[in-house]
Enzyme design. Structure first.
Site, PDB file in Angstrom:
ATOM      1  N   HIS A 222       7.280 -31.335 -18.696  1.00  0.00           N
ATOM      2  CA  HIS A 222       8.447 -30.401 -18.144  1.00  0.00           C
ATOM      3  C   HIS A 222       9.040 -29.575 -19.405  1.00  0.00           C
ATOM      4  O   HIS A 222       8.634 -29.390 -20.378  1.00  0.00           O
ATOM      5  CB  HIS A 222       9.592 -31.197 -17.670  1.00  0.00           C
ATOM      6  CG  HIS A 222      11.267 -30.026 -18.008  1.00  0.00           C
ATOM      7  ND1 HIS A 222      12.416 -30.598 -18.326  1.00  0.00           N
ATOM      8  CD2 HIS A 222      10.786 -29.539 -16.504  1.00  0.00           C
ATOM      9  CE1 HIS A 222      13.257 -29.581 -17.644  1.00  0.00           C
ATOM     10  NE2 HIS A 222      12.331 -29.050 -16.422  1.00  0.00           N
ATOM     11  N   ASN A 223       9.230 -28.019 -18.989  1.00  0.00           N
ATOM     12  CA  ASN A 223       8.920 -26.811 -19.697  1.00  0.00           C
ATOM     13  C   ASN A 223       8.384 -26.849 -20.660  1.00  0.00           C
ATOM     14  O   ASN A 223       9.144 -27.449 -22.356  1.00  0.00           O
ATOM     15  CB  ASN A 223      10.888 -26.815 -20.006  1.00  0.00           C
ATOM     16  CG  ASN A 223      11.776 -26.253 -19.109  1.00  0.00           C
ATOM     17  OD1 ASN A 223      11.305 -25.849 -17.548  1.00  0.00           O
ATOM     18  ND2 ASN A 223      13.044 -26.875 -19.313  1.00  0.00           N
TER      19      ASN A 223
ATOM     20  N   GLU B 220       4.124 -26.947 -17.331  1.00  0.00           N
ATOM     21  CA  GLU B 220       5.061 -25.642 -17.001  1.00  0.00           C
ATOM     22  C   GLU B 220       5.447 -24.621 -17.119  1.00  0.00           C
ATOM     23  O   GLU B 220       5.292 -24.336 -18.365  1.00  0.00           O
ATOM     24  CB  GLU B 220       6.061 -26.809 -16.303  1.00  0.00           C
ATOM     25  CG  GLU B 220       7.185 -26.036 -15.757  1.00  0.00           C
ATOM     26  CD  GLU B 220       8.692 -26.121 -15.237  1.00  0.00           C
ATOM     27  OE1 GLU B 220       9.693 -25.926 -14.737  1.00  0.00           O
ATOM     28  OE2 GLU B 220       9.156 -27.415 -16.105  1.00  0.00           O
TER      29      GLU B 220
ATOM     30  N   ASP C 275       7.899 -21.204 -16.398  1.00  0.00           N
ATOM     31  CA  ASP C 275       8.644 -20.554 -16.485  1.00  0.00           C
ATOM     32  C   ASP C 275       8.469 -19.246 -16.190  1.00  0.00           C
ATOM     33  O   ASP C 275       9.345 -18.253 -17.641  1.00  0.00           O
ATOM     34  CB  ASP C 275      10.318 -20.812 -17.266  1.00  0.00           C
ATOM     35  CG  ASP C 275      10.037 -22.203 -16.328  1.00  0.00           C
ATOM     36  OD1 ASP C 275       9.494 -23.225 -15.820  1.00  0.00           O
ATOM     37  OD2 ASP C 275      11.391 -22.578 -17.037  1.00  0.00           O
TER      38      ASP C 275
ATOM     39  N   HIS D 157      12.704 -19.695 -21.220  1.00  0.00           N
ATOM     40  CA  HIS D 157      13.881 -20.832 -19.835  1.00  0.00           C
ATOM     41  C   HIS D 157      15.106 -19.775 -19.644  1.00  0.00           C
ATOM     42  O   HIS D 157      15.997 -18.962 -20.090  1.00  0.00           O
ATOM     43  CB  HIS D 157      14.639 -21.694 -21.187  1.00  0.00           C
ATOM     44  CG  HIS D 157      15.072 -22.571 -19.963  1.00  0.00           C
ATOM     45  ND1 HIS D 157      16.641 -23.951 -20.332  1.00  0.00           N
ATOM     46  CD2 HIS D 157      14.514 -23.639 -18.528  1.00  0.00           C
ATOM     47  CE1 HIS D 157      16.631 -24.283 -18.765  1.00  0.00           C
ATOM     48  NE2 HIS D 157      15.317 -24.570 -18.512  1.00  0.00           N
TER      49      HIS D 157
ATOM     50  N   GLU E  67       6.857 -21.921 -11.897  1.00  0.00           N
ATOM     51  CA  GLU E  67       8.081 -21.365 -11.856  1.00  0.00           C
ATOM     52  C   GLU E  67       8.525 -19.778 -11.607  1.00  0.00           C
ATOM     53  O   GLU E  67       8.583 -19.801 -12.845  1.00  0.00           O
ATOM     54  CB  GLU E  67       9.239 -22.164 -12.838  1.00  0.00           C
ATOM     55  CG  GLU E  67      11.146 -22.251 -12.065  1.00  0.00           C
ATOM     56  CD  GLU E  67      11.322 -22.656 -12.793  1.00  0.00           C
ATOM     57  OE1 GLU E  67      13.121 -22.467 -12.826  1.00  0.00           O
ATOM     58  OE2 GLU E  67      12.104 -24.054 -13.026  1.00  0.00           O
TER      59      GLU E  67
ATOM     60  N   LYS F  83       0.256 -24.828  -8.894  1.00  0.00           N
ATOM     61  CA  LYS F  83       0.852 -25.004  -8.257  1.00  0.00           C
ATOM     62  C   LYS F  83       2.118 -23.988  -8.255  1.00  0.00           C
ATOM     63  O   LYS F  83       3.254 -23.580  -9.213  1.00  0.00           O
ATOM     64  CB  LYS F  83       1.837 -25.958  -8.966  1.00  0.00           C
ATOM     65  CG  LYS F  83       2.810 -26.515  -7.593  1.00  0.00           C
ATOM     66  CD  LYS F  83       3.447 -28.011  -8.597  1.00  0.00           C
ATOM     67  CE  LYS F  83       5.315 -28.176  -8.500  1.00  0.00           C
ATOM     68  NZ  LYS F  83       6.074 -27.041  -7.728  1.00  0.00           N
TER      69      LYS F  83
ATOM     70  N   ARG G  40       6.052 -34.313  -7.368  1.00  0.00           N
ATOM     71  CA  ARG G  40       7.242 -34.194  -8.658  1.00  0.00           C
ATOM     72  C   ARG G  40       8.557 -33.753  -8.929  1.00  0.00           C
ATOM     73  O   ARG G  40       8.815 -33.411  -8.291  1.00  0.00           O
ATOM     74  CB  ARG G  40       6.248 -31.943  -9.010  1.00  0.00           C
ATOM     75  CG  ARG G  40       6.283 -32.093 -10.486  1.00  0.00           C
ATOM     76  CD  ARG G  40       6.624 -31.019 -10.973  1.00  0.00           C
ATOM     77  NE  ARG G  40       6.495 -30.007 -12.131  1.00  0.00           N
ATOM     78  CZ  ARG G  40       8.559 -29.705 -12.122  1.00  0.00           C
ATOM     79  NH1 ARG G  40       8.965 -29.615 -11.480  1.00  0.00           N
ATOM     80  NH2 ARG G  40       8.571 -29.371 -13.853  1.00  0.00           N
TER      81      ARG G  40
END
Length: 766
Positions: free
Chosen positions: A330-331, A360, A362, A375, A409, A458, A557
């Protein structure tokens, strides 16, 4: 081997028959004549670089042990400099040239052939260095690589030799190659040994063959041998040895069959173990294993608690992606917390090298038309999207050939989404999966085997894989995932999707979750939903069976709560219990949760994919983690663990006089009914060779999902116990019998020779 504390004379006799010297250590021998290592031992002035503005000269030198690199300020006067050092065992790799963000930032100032980076195991930061000449840079690059290779290929005896050498050098304060009794007493404290002074002096005198009042390295080795008598191992050896001196092949076979529960393969294995671990050629010719060989076997990977065959890639990799647990981050870009942490390409490299298969990104609009990764709405630093993709291209398949999922994201405008699509296509090329594997609309997802070497995007997608009559751009970006990730709810309306970016999404289309019934009727196998940890927990508790069924066909997820600004993690086991494949954790944060993640994915060649149990792959399954006894073929097992002893446990408090009071706790993680923990009593003042001989018992209702975590702590009656080491593995990977558990640090890195010695028994519950 009688107890050394009771009968040191017997120990002295044994020592004469089981001599081994530090000269046997191939590490020390191999470094003497190597030209690169000679340069390192002579020492070099290198620039240590932390940033564009922080570049300072330090004098680096490889110490005589051939394993420790020591450095200090070149110009510091006596008494004013701070010396630092690290072990080659801490170094994972050496990168040549401008292969770090820091060295790239000074590329114009220093040529690539002067620059190199030492990469450390775990979460420790890199060391960026600049040499004064190309020849000196190459000497350090090649020299460190040779030493790394040697440490990775050492056998158990060589590792122990090196460890003893290290302790000798630490204790030899005046560096005269000898240790007097005062230094030895300090050494015992450093090694976590509390010993009666009279007894310590007796051992010292026994080892001091020259009667000089000091010990040289070989005499110190003899002293160490007396300290490390393994009476519990000797007793096991004696139980199966006919003459008390050796194990004949039939006797070793009997041990493997009755204690190690190896069954029919024990005869062949006995011969293989003797060939591999017996140091005496004469014993081998007799078809026998001496105590030294027996102990080396028990301390090896084959004698460890983890089934060797399960360490290798052994699972069926031809099933749909939805049938696997997938190691997920994550992140991924963050090295620290979610508010002010440093975003770094290094974070992606570290995650991928740990076997992570879902990272991931962002993405936000950059001020110069180039999308950036950070972030959003925080003070975390920014890195370029194209640099992230370049890093992914280079490191995605270093440790595993199986597919990597790039979880996007997307907060970018249509214009910068198009730039993202261009970077993805141009940088990744054929590595990026952009078409259906067989050209057919899938009824189930392709397998990891079919997707080897591919990166899957994704993200949101316009329409489905089926032919769409209406291809109008729709507002697909804003969804529950972004809101729960801590993004502000008063953002301006999200941009529409870029057609170019949408077209790159094939098997991992992000969709909003509308309930299990809706998914059952309308869900496509290539549609994925994301759930916050709280949402996933709620669904798992209220509709566990539905969640398991959903995850047989579609992937889900799970991500940490947006309130976890400190980058802490949730317990992933609850999500694996209902078959969730992509359970994303903050890889930068050490602790129980990452121990569990590392433990689960330690099997199957550390490839990042673990096949789910068969009852989690059947679309009509009725399995519920809340009611495991309802599973077809339900067969609970009894797990009995005799915690026998510990060996050279790490110190917690580095103060010279402090010695640990260790205890061992065994924790079971699995379905709710399997959650349990039991612990031994603590041993006062002995981290060197504590003996517990205590048995802990558990009942495992769903062994296919259970993880077993061994934790060693320093007991403190006045405050919280201090962590010392741990090892976590799947229950299905446990080896029965007498086994060693090689402990890991809080960071998940090895801390040899620290271990536990246990006896594992697994039986059906009657």
């Amino acid at each position: 081997y009688d107890c050394i504390n009771q009968n040191p004379d017997v120990a002295e006799s044994v020592l004469r028959n089981h001599m081994w010297t530090i000269e046997d250590s191939a590490v020390i021998i191999c470094i003497q004549d190597d030209p690169h290592v000679k340069v390192m031992m002579a020492g070099s002035t290198l620039r240590k670089v932390k940033s564009r503005s922080w570049k300072k000269q330090r004098h680096f030198r490889l110490l005589e042990d051939g394993m420790t690199i020591w450095y200090k300020s070149r110009w510091a006067g006596r008494g004013h400099s701070t010396c630092e050092y690290f072990s080659i065992t801490e170094v994972e790799a050496v990168r040549e040239g401008h292969q770090s963000e820091v060295l790239l930032s000074i590329a114009e100032e220093f040529p690539a052939d002067l620059c190199f980076t030492l990469v450390f195991h775990g979460r420790q930061g890199n060391l960026d260095l600049v040499a004064e000449s190309t020849e000196e840079a190459q000497a350090w690059i090649q020299g460190v690589r040779k030493l790394i290779h040697k440490t990775q290929t050492m056998d158990e005896k060589e590792r122990l030799d090196q460890w003893v050498w290290d302790w000798f050098n630490k204790a030899d304060k005046n560096k005269d190659g000898k240790m007097n009794f005062k230094e030895v007493r300090k050494l015992l404290k450093m090694m976590n040994v509390e010993m009666n002074e009279e007894h310590a002096l007796h051992l010292f005198t026994m080892a001091d063959k020259s009667e000089s009042g000091s010990l040289e390295i070989e005499q110190f080795v003899h002293f160490y041998k007396m300290l490390t008598q393994r009476d519990e191992v000797w007793k096991v050896f004696q139980d199966f040895s006919g003459d008390g001196e050796k194990l004949m092949l039939e006797e070793l076979e009997n041990f493997l069959r009755t204690e190690q529960q190896e069954g029919e393969q024990s005869a062949q294995h006995a011969q293989e173990l003797t060939d591999r671990y017996e140091p005496s050629e004469s014993a081998k010719k007799q078809g026998a294993m001496t105590f030294d060989g027996f102990q080396m076997y028990l301390c090896s990977q084959e004698g460890s608690i983890f089934k060797p065959e399960h360490r290798q890639l052994h699972q069926d990799m031809s099933q749909p992606l939805s049938h696997y647990f997938i190691s997920s981050s994550h992140n991924t870009y963050l090295l620290e917390n979610q508010l002010r942490g440093h975003s770094s390409l290094e974070a992606y490299i570290k995650a991928l090298k740990r076997g992570c298969r879902c990272v991931e990104v962002d993405c936000w609009d950059g001020s110069d038309g180039e999308p950036v990764v950070y972030h959003g709405h925080t003070l975390t630093s920014k890195i370029l999207f194209k640099d992230v993709i370049s890093t992914l291209k280079e490191y995605a398949f270093k440790v595993s050939d199986f597919p990597v999922i790039l979880s996007l994201e997307n907060h970018c405008s249509v214009e910068q989404q198009t730039v993202m699509a261009q970077h993805l296509s141009q940088i990744l090329g054929d590595t990026l999966l952009t078409t259906l594997v067989d050209g057919l609309i899938p009824q189930q997802l392709p397998s990891p085997q079919e997707l080897k070497g591919k990166i899957l995007l994704k993200a949101k997608k316009i329409g489905g894989l089926e032919v769409c009559l209406d291809e109008t751009l729709t507002d697909e970006v804003s969804d529950e995932e972004e809101m729960a990730n801590g993004e502000c709810s008063d953002d301006p309306p999200k941009s529409k999707l870029s057609r170019e970016l949408s077209d790159l999404v094939v098997y991992c289309k992000s969709v909003h979750f509308h309930g299990f019934e809706h998914a059952r009727l309308h869900g496509k196998c290539y549609e994925m939903s994301s759930f916050s940890e709280s949402k996933a927990k709620k669904l798992a508790k209220e509709a566990g069976t539905d969640f398991v069924q959903y995850n047989t066909k579609q992937m889900s997820r799970i991500y940490p709560s947006g309130l976890r600004t400190d980058s802490s993690n949730y317990n992933p086991q609850e999500m694996w219990n209902v078959g969730c494949q992509i359970v994303a954790l903050n890889f930068q944060t050490a602790g129980l949760e990452m121990d569990l993640n590392d433990g689960l994915f330690r099997q199957n060649g550390c490839c990042g994919y673990v096949l789910k149990p068969d009852f989690m792959r059947d679309g009509s399954t009725q399995f519920s983690p809340e009611k495991p006894d309802g599973k077809q073929g339900y067969k609970p097992l009894r797990l009995s663990i005799q915690v026998m002893s510990g060996q050279q446990l790490p110190k917690v408090n580095q103060k010279e006089g402090s010695i640990v009071d260790p205890l061992v706790r065994v924790e079971i993680y699995g379905v709710p009914q399997d959650q349990a923990r039991e612990e031994t009593s603590h041993i006062n003042n002995n981290g060197f060779n504590p003996v517990w001989n205590e048995t802990l018992n558990f009942v495992i209702h769903t062994p296919e999902l259970a993880l077993v975590r061994f934790v060693v702590e320093d007991y403190d009656k006045a405050s919280r116990n201090d962590f010392m080491g741990q090892f976590t593995l799947p229950f299905t990977c446990l080896q029965a019998g007498y086994r060693h558990i090689h402990l890991l640090s809080r960071d998940g890195t090895a801390i040899p020779p620290s271990s536990l010695f246990v006896n594992i028994s697994i039986s059906e519950l009657t």
